[in-house]
Design a protein around this motif. Structure first.
Motif, PDB file in Angstrom:
ATOM      1  N   PRO A 117       0.910  -1.126  -0.139  1.00  0.00           N
ATOM      2  CA  PRO A 117      -0.208   0.040   0.019  1.00  0.00           C
ATOM      3  C   PRO A 117       0.903   1.252  -0.106  1.00  0.00           C
ATOM      4  CG  PRO A 117      -0.985  -1.604   1.438  1.00  0.00           C
ATOM      5  CD  PRO A 117       0.028  -2.124   1.010  1.00  0.00           C
ATOM      6  N   SER A 118       2.002   1.098   0.905  1.00  0.00           N
ATOM      7  CA  SER A 118       2.682   2.487   0.804  1.00  0.00           C
ATOM      8  C   SER A 118       4.388   2.089   0.627  1.00  0.00           C
ATOM      9  CB  SER A 118       2.741   3.053   2.222  1.00  0.00           C
ATOM     10  OG  SER A 118       1.167   3.514   2.459  1.00  0.00           O
ATOM     11  N   ALA A 119       4.415   1.249  -0.326  1.00  0.00           N
ATOM     12  CA  ALA A 119       5.826   0.716  -0.523  1.00  0.00           C
ATOM     13  C   ALA A 119       5.960   0.317  -1.877  1.00  0.00           C
ATOM     14  CB  ALA A 119       6.568   0.008   0.620  1.00  0.00           C
ATOM     15  N   ARG A 120       6.966   0.272  -2.535  1.00  0.00           N
ATOM     16  CA  ARG A 120       7.413  -0.494  -4.039  1.00  0.00           C
ATOM     17  C   ARG A 120       8.423  -0.966  -3.901  1.00  0.00           C
ATOM     18  NH1 ARG A 120       6.399   3.638  -6.542  1.00  0.00           N
ATOM     19  NH2 ARG A 120       8.222   4.114  -7.944  1.00  0.00           N
ATOM     20  N   TYR A 121       8.836  -2.241  -4.276  1.00  0.00           N
ATOM     21  CA  TYR A 121      10.326  -2.819  -4.692  1.00  0.00           C
ATOM     22  C   TYR A 121      10.126  -3.025  -6.230  1.00  0.00           C
ATOM     23  CZ  TYR A 121      10.862  -3.313   0.096  1.00  0.00           C
ATOM     24  OH  TYR A 121      10.945  -3.011   1.690  1.00  0.00           O
ATOM     25  N   ALA A 122      11.300  -2.680  -6.908  1.00  0.00           N
ATOM     26  CA  ALA A 122      11.349  -3.148  -8.139  1.00  0.00           C
ATOM     27  C   ALA A 122      12.831  -4.059  -8.524  1.00  0.00           C
ATOM     28  CB  ALA A 122      11.381  -2.060  -9.197  1.00  0.00           C
ATOM     29  N   PHE A 123      12.697  -5.070  -9.087  1.00  0.00           N
ATOM     30  CA  PHE A 123      14.005  -5.893  -9.199  1.00  0.00           C
ATOM     31  C   PHE A 123      14.223  -6.074 -10.909  1.00  0.00           C
ATOM     32  CE2 PHE A 123      11.774  -7.124  -5.538  1.00  0.00           C
ATOM     33  CZ  PHE A 123      12.782  -7.060  -4.261  1.00  0.00           C
ATOM     34  N   THR A 124      15.422  -5.317 -11.147  1.00  0.00           N
ATOM     35  CA  THR A 124      15.663  -5.400 -12.751  1.00  0.00           C
ATOM     36  C   THR A 124      16.942  -6.401 -13.005  1.00  0.00           C
ATOM     37  OG1 THR A 124      14.983  -3.137 -12.543  1.00  0.00           O
ATOM     38  CG2 THR A 124      16.346  -4.146 -14.423  1.00  0.00           C
TER      39      THR A 124
ATOM     40  N   GLY B 282      23.059 -10.429 -11.145  1.00  0.00           N
ATOM     41  CA  GLY B 282      21.920 -10.426 -10.037  1.00  0.00           C
ATOM     42  C   GLY B 282      20.677  -9.243 -10.648  1.00  0.00           C
ATOM     43  N   TRP B 283      19.763  -9.219  -9.544  1.00  0.00           N
ATOM     44  CA  TRP B 283      18.796  -8.444  -9.763  1.00  0.00           C
ATOM     45  C   TRP B 283      18.902  -6.977  -8.918  1.00  0.00           C
ATOM     46  CZ3 TRP B 283      14.723  -9.961 -12.853  1.00  0.00           C
ATOM     47  CH2 TRP B 283      15.002 -11.469 -13.287  1.00  0.00           C
ATOM     48  N   ARG B 284      19.111  -5.974  -9.770  1.00  0.00           N
ATOM     49  CA  ARG B 284      19.094  -4.342  -8.905  1.00  0.00           C
ATOM     50  C   ARG B 284      18.040  -4.176  -8.342  1.00  0.00           C
ATOM     51  NH1 ARG B 284      23.377  -0.658 -12.483  1.00  0.00           N
ATOM     52  NH2 ARG B 284      24.979  -1.842 -12.373  1.00  0.00           N
ATOM     53  N   VAL B 285      18.008  -3.874  -7.069  1.00  0.00           N
ATOM     54  CA  VAL B 285      16.904  -3.422  -6.453  1.00  0.00           C
ATOM     55  C   VAL B 285      16.562  -1.888  -6.285  1.00  0.00           C
ATOM     56  CG1 VAL B 285      15.768  -3.387  -4.065  1.00  0.00           C
ATOM     57  CG2 VAL B 285      17.447  -5.380  -4.672  1.00  0.00           C
ATOM     58  N   ALA B 286      15.593  -1.629  -6.320  1.00  0.00           N
ATOM     59  CA  ALA B 286      14.797  -0.122  -6.264  1.00  0.00           C
ATOM     60  C   ALA B 286      13.765  -0.243  -5.277  1.00  0.00           C
ATOM     61  CB  ALA B 286      14.477   0.403  -7.746  1.00  0.00           C
ATOM     62  N   MET B 287      14.035   0.836  -4.429  1.00  0.00           N
ATOM     63  CA  MET B 287      12.942   0.952  -3.363  1.00  0.00           C
ATOM     64  C   MET B 287      11.954   2.306  -3.473  1.00  0.00           C
ATOM     65  SD  MET B 287      15.004  -0.306   0.014  1.00  0.00           S
ATOM     66  CE  MET B 287      15.813  -1.986  -0.269  1.00  0.00           C
TER      67      MET B 287
END
Length: 331
Positions: A217-224, A231-236
């Motif tokens: 609801p108030s957070a988002r994670y993207a894995f690229t 590996g999967w670069r993390v974005a918050m």
């Protein structure tokens, strides 16, 4: 006299003959090659140890779990890149916190450290008496932490293991010194099998994935997926995630574990119930590795048991060796 002389000469001849034969044997022995000596055998080489948590060579040391703050003022994190496993957990107000698990290596500092939740206790039951570093908890939850099969390490129990930083405001500036924390913890269980398996990517069942996003609801994670990092670069929340000591976060495997999320019996100071993601049971999962996505199932029959991940055919699904992120998302 002639007879005596003859006898002596005969005896002397026999003695001379014996001495000559003995000398010949000695000479032959001296000229022959010595008996070969057995070659020294090298001591057996111990097989390299492999981490139960990452599948890489490394020690299976004492297990230290650290509850880490994850709102914007708490970033960038410190020491998160050294974790073997990172769990993403929902908390109040639609936000998340991280539960980082260390065994293979310990960075100098980890943080910022925040408070524990009831769901941490069930999640950590699959580890063998770990240490849990946290900054506090709802007062009614404290007896449950004390009774759980873990070693709780709030600042009051291990004051030498914590330090405040002056570069950001409280409460987002409390950091753990992990070596001091484990010293204070005393008897802590070592890493053991929690159900993870590591190996080459499955030949079938995957589909190309370059990016995957998990929303709260108030957070988002993207894995690229990054071929350069493997590996999967993390974005918050739309911002690339990095640490103060290790740079960009790029786990080798990301597991999105879909589960029931119910209200906890405990809440925050404003009366909001904490979300409780169920980690005992079964459900679907998405395993991201090597630029591929694999639909999977997870199952954990008991709180003491590990979590098994299987593919569509019911076979154990191998992770890519390296750091693992497990994102607990509502089914």
């Amino acid at each position: 006299m002639d007879t005596l002389r003859a006898r002596r000469q005969g005896r002397g001849g026999r003695i001379a003959a014996l001495l000559s034969a003995a000398a010949l044997l000695v000479g032959l022995a001296a000229c022959s090659d010595p008996a070969p000596r057995p070659e020294p055998t090298a001591p057996p080489t111990a097989a390299p140890r492999t981490s139960y948590f990452t599948g890489l060579p490394g020690r299976n040391g004492p297990v230290l779990a650290v509850k880490i703050d994850n709102v914007r003022p708490a970033r960038p994190h410190t020491g998160l890149g050294a974790a073997d496993i990172v769990y993403v957990e929902p908390v109040e107000a639609g936000l998340t916190r991280l539960l980082a698990v260390y065994s293979t290596e310990l960075p100098p500092r980890i943080g910022p450290v925040r408070s524990a939740r009831e769901s941490d206790l069930e999640l950590l039951r699959q580890f063998d008496r770990p240490a849990l570093a946290y900054s506090g908890a709802q007062s009614a939850l404290l007896p449950l932490i004390e009774a759980a099969p873990l070693v709780g390490l709030p600042p009051g129990r291990a004051p030498d293991a914590y330090v405040r930083s002056g570069d950001r405001p409280a409460p987002h500036n409390l950091y753990l010194r992990p070596e001091a924390a484990l010293t204070a913890a005393g008897d802590v269980g070592a890493a053991s099998d929690i159900g993870f398996r590591f190996g080459p990517a499955p030949a079938e069942g995957g589909r190309p994935v370059t990016e995957h996003t998990v929303r709260y609801p108030s957070a988002r994670y993207a894995f690229t997926w990054s071929e350069a990092d493997r590996g999967w670069r993390v974005a918050m929340d739309g911002t690339p995630a990095s640490t103060t000591d290790d740079g960009r976060l790029a786990p080798a495997t990301v597991v999105v574990q879909y589960t029931e999320v119910r209200p906890s019996r405990f809440g925050d100071r404003w009366g909001n119930a904490s979300p409780y993601p169920e980690t005992v049971g079964s459900g679907r999962a998405l395993v991201l590795r090597d630029g591929q996505g694999y639909d999977a199932r997870w199952e954990r029959a008991t709180a003491e048991g590990g979590t098994v991940f299987t593919d569509a055919a019911g076979e154990r699904l191998d992770f890519a060796p390296g750091q693992v992120w497990v994102v607990l998302a509502e089914a």
